[in-house]
Scaffold this active site. Sequence first.
Site, PDB file in Angstrom:
ATOM      1  N   SER A 146       0.865  -1.193   0.000  1.00 22.87           N
ATOM      2  CA  SER A 146       0.000   0.000   0.000  1.00 22.87           C
ATOM      3  C   SER A 146       0.895   1.235   0.000  1.00 22.87           C
ATOM      4  O   SER A 146       2.059   1.166   0.407  1.00 22.87           O
ATOM      5  CB  SER A 146      -0.855  -0.027   1.268  1.00 22.87           C
ATOM      6  OG  SER A 146      -1.342   1.251   1.568  1.00 22.87           O
ATOM      7  N   TYR A 159      -2.552  -0.284  10.205  1.00 23.76           N
ATOM      8  CA  TYR A 159      -2.499  -0.737   8.807  1.00 23.76           C
ATOM      9  C   TYR A 159      -1.149  -0.358   8.181  1.00 23.76           C
ATOM     10  O   TYR A 159      -0.507  -1.161   7.502  1.00 23.76           O
ATOM     11  CB  TYR A 159      -3.670  -0.101   8.050  1.00 23.76           C
ATOM     12  CG  TYR A 159      -3.795  -0.469   6.599  1.00 23.76           C
ATOM     13  CD1 TYR A 159      -4.374  -1.677   6.221  1.00 23.76           C
ATOM     14  CD2 TYR A 159      -3.359   0.400   5.597  1.00 23.76           C
ATOM     15  CE1 TYR A 159      -4.516  -2.002   4.874  1.00 23.76           C
ATOM     16  CE2 TYR A 159      -3.496   0.083   4.254  1.00 23.76           C
ATOM     17  CZ  TYR A 159      -4.065  -1.119   3.897  1.00 23.76           C
ATOM     18  OH  TYR A 159      -4.201  -1.445   2.575  1.00 23.76           O
TER      19      TYR A 159
HETATM   20  P1  NAD Z   1     -11.706  -6.358   0.334  1.00 24.61           P
HETATM   21  O1  NAD Z   1     -12.149  -6.248   1.756  1.00 24.61           O
HETATM   22  O2  NAD Z   1     -12.665  -5.983  -0.732  1.00 24.61           O
HETATM   23  O3  NAD Z   1     -11.177  -7.818   0.075  1.00 24.61           O
HETATM   24  C1  NAD Z   1     -10.467  -8.549   1.024  1.00 24.61           C
HETATM   25  C2  NAD Z   1     -10.780 -10.029   0.820  1.00 24.61           C
HETATM   26  O4  NAD Z   1      -9.995 -10.763   1.749  1.00 24.61           O
HETATM   27  C3  NAD Z   1     -12.245 -10.390   1.077  1.00 24.61           C
HETATM   28  O5  NAD Z   1     -12.741 -11.184   0.028  1.00 24.61           O
HETATM   29  C4  NAD Z   1     -12.205 -11.181   2.385  1.00 24.61           C
HETATM   30  O6  NAD Z   1     -13.208 -12.191   2.460  1.00 24.61           O
HETATM   31  C5  NAD Z   1     -10.818 -11.788   2.316  1.00 24.61           C
HETATM   32  N1  NAD Z   1     -10.304 -12.120   3.636  1.00 24.61           N
HETATM   33  C6  NAD Z   1     -10.269 -11.342   4.732  1.00 24.61           C
HETATM   34  N2  NAD Z   1      -9.748 -12.011   5.760  1.00 24.61           N
HETATM   35  C7  NAD Z   1      -9.447 -13.253   5.302  1.00 24.61           C
HETATM   36  C8  NAD Z   1      -8.898 -14.414   5.900  1.00 24.61           C
HETATM   37  N3  NAD Z   1      -8.541 -14.436   7.193  1.00 24.61           N
HETATM   38  N4  NAD Z   1      -8.694 -15.501   5.126  1.00 24.61           N
HETATM   39  C9  NAD Z   1      -9.069 -15.506   3.823  1.00 24.61           C
HETATM   40  N5  NAD Z   1      -9.619 -14.442   3.210  1.00 24.61           N
HETATM   41  C10 NAD Z   1      -9.804 -13.328   3.946  1.00 24.61           C
HETATM   42  O7  NAD Z   1     -10.355  -5.472   0.245  1.00 24.61           O
HETATM   43  P2  NAD Z   1      -9.673  -4.816  -1.040  1.00 24.61           P
HETATM   44  O8  NAD Z   1      -9.954  -3.354  -1.003  1.00 24.61           O
HETATM   45  O9  NAD Z   1      -9.956  -5.597  -2.260  1.00 24.61           O
HETATM   46  O10 NAD Z   1      -8.131  -4.978  -0.661  1.00 24.61           O
HETATM   47  C11 NAD Z   1      -7.377  -6.111  -1.061  1.00 24.61           C
HETATM   48  C12 NAD Z   1      -5.928  -5.875  -0.651  1.00 24.61           C
HETATM   49  O11 NAD Z   1      -5.428  -4.695  -1.280  1.00 24.61           O
HETATM   50  C13 NAD Z   1      -5.731  -5.680   0.846  1.00 24.61           C
HETATM   51  O12 NAD Z   1      -4.478  -6.223   1.223  1.00 24.61           O
HETATM   52  C14 NAD Z   1      -5.670  -4.171   0.969  1.00 24.61           C
HETATM   53  O13 NAD Z   1      -4.981  -3.789   2.107  1.00 24.61           O
HETATM   54  C15 NAD Z   1      -4.912  -3.815  -0.299  1.00 24.61           C
HETATM   55  N6  NAD Z   1      -5.061  -2.445  -0.777  1.00 24.61           N
HETATM   56  C16 NAD Z   1      -6.283  -1.937  -1.088  1.00 24.61           C
HETATM   57  C17 NAD Z   1      -6.350  -0.612  -1.550  1.00 24.61           C
HETATM   58  C18 NAD Z   1      -7.657   0.013  -1.919  1.00 24.61           C
HETATM   59  O14 NAD Z   1      -7.648   1.221  -2.218  1.00 24.61           O
HETATM   60  N7  NAD Z   1      -8.756  -0.725  -1.928  1.00 24.61           N
HETATM   61  C19 NAD Z   1      -5.193   0.145  -1.692  1.00 24.61           C
HETATM   62  C20 NAD Z   1      -3.979  -0.434  -1.360  1.00 24.61           C
HETATM   63  C21 NAD Z   1      -3.913  -1.729  -0.917  1.00 24.61           C
END
Ligand code: NAD
Length: 265
Positions: A146, A159
Amino acid sequence: MKGKIVCITGGSGTLGSAISKGLAESGATVYLLDRNKNAAENLIAQTKQDGLDIRFVQSDVLNEDLMEKAIDEIIGQSGRIDVLINGAGGNMSGATIMPDQSIFDLDIDQFRKVNDLNLLGTVIPTKAVAKPMVKAKKGCIINISSMSALIPLTRVVGYSASKAAVDNFTKSMAVELIKKYGEGIRVNAIAPGFLVANQNRALLMNEDGSLTSRGQTIIDNTPMGRFGKPEELVSTIKWLCDDKSSFITGIVVPIDGGFSAFSGV
Ligand code: NAD
């Protein structure tokens, strides 16, 4: 990506779904390793009509036994795993210091859970998938970092610390795996900028669709002047997975509309 076997933790989430679709559209077989069965089944149902090969193996990135079983099941079905994407991750409100709060309001239990999910939730699947990859002397692991790993986002303490640890772990594993098992297993990360997803929507946008003041600050500091789209992560992942990217390991690639390059001036 044609013929590659890809596992993606958090594959049913906002970014995970877009990445899974993008890789399957390029010919990969994609296994969603997620604990959310409903979301996974919806994604599979939506994409089946387009002929995409997306499959689901329920798992939990914090449970070593379950993760090993899931990896064994995939090896049993497909014979090998070419790519692991560690996409499960997230934040909790108690690990963030809100404007009217201070360090004394930090919820240590939630801080621990956020660090467990982002860091251990990357370490455990990496350990599980390393077994077949070491045996095959080949593999590609991509972690999701991130912008907050580089410079912590104000107030987002738990985070940010956990994603900085993910960057560090990416580099450790890149070196460790080469030194012990040769250059066939590469470990890299992507650092997405700001994309609107379920987890951060309320922080970035008001209910009427206008930007919150935090959302506006982010846009003001993103030279492209917009949020990213999850599909915009796919090409970098394909590039990192490509066998021709054989000299690339231990890097964290920003995909951020220029955010990390901008001084704010
Ligand atoms: P999201 O919440 O939409 O998706 C996360 C997924 O992880 C979900 O499907 C959830 O069921 C699964 N999950 C959570 N805990 C779990 C566990 N213990 N075991 C198995 N599966 C599990 O989140 P997102 O926005 O798609 O983010 C995905 C990744 O990208 C994360 O690491 C987040 O930190 C990172 N990220 C997101 C952004 C953003 O702007 N959305 C930016 C930078 C980084």
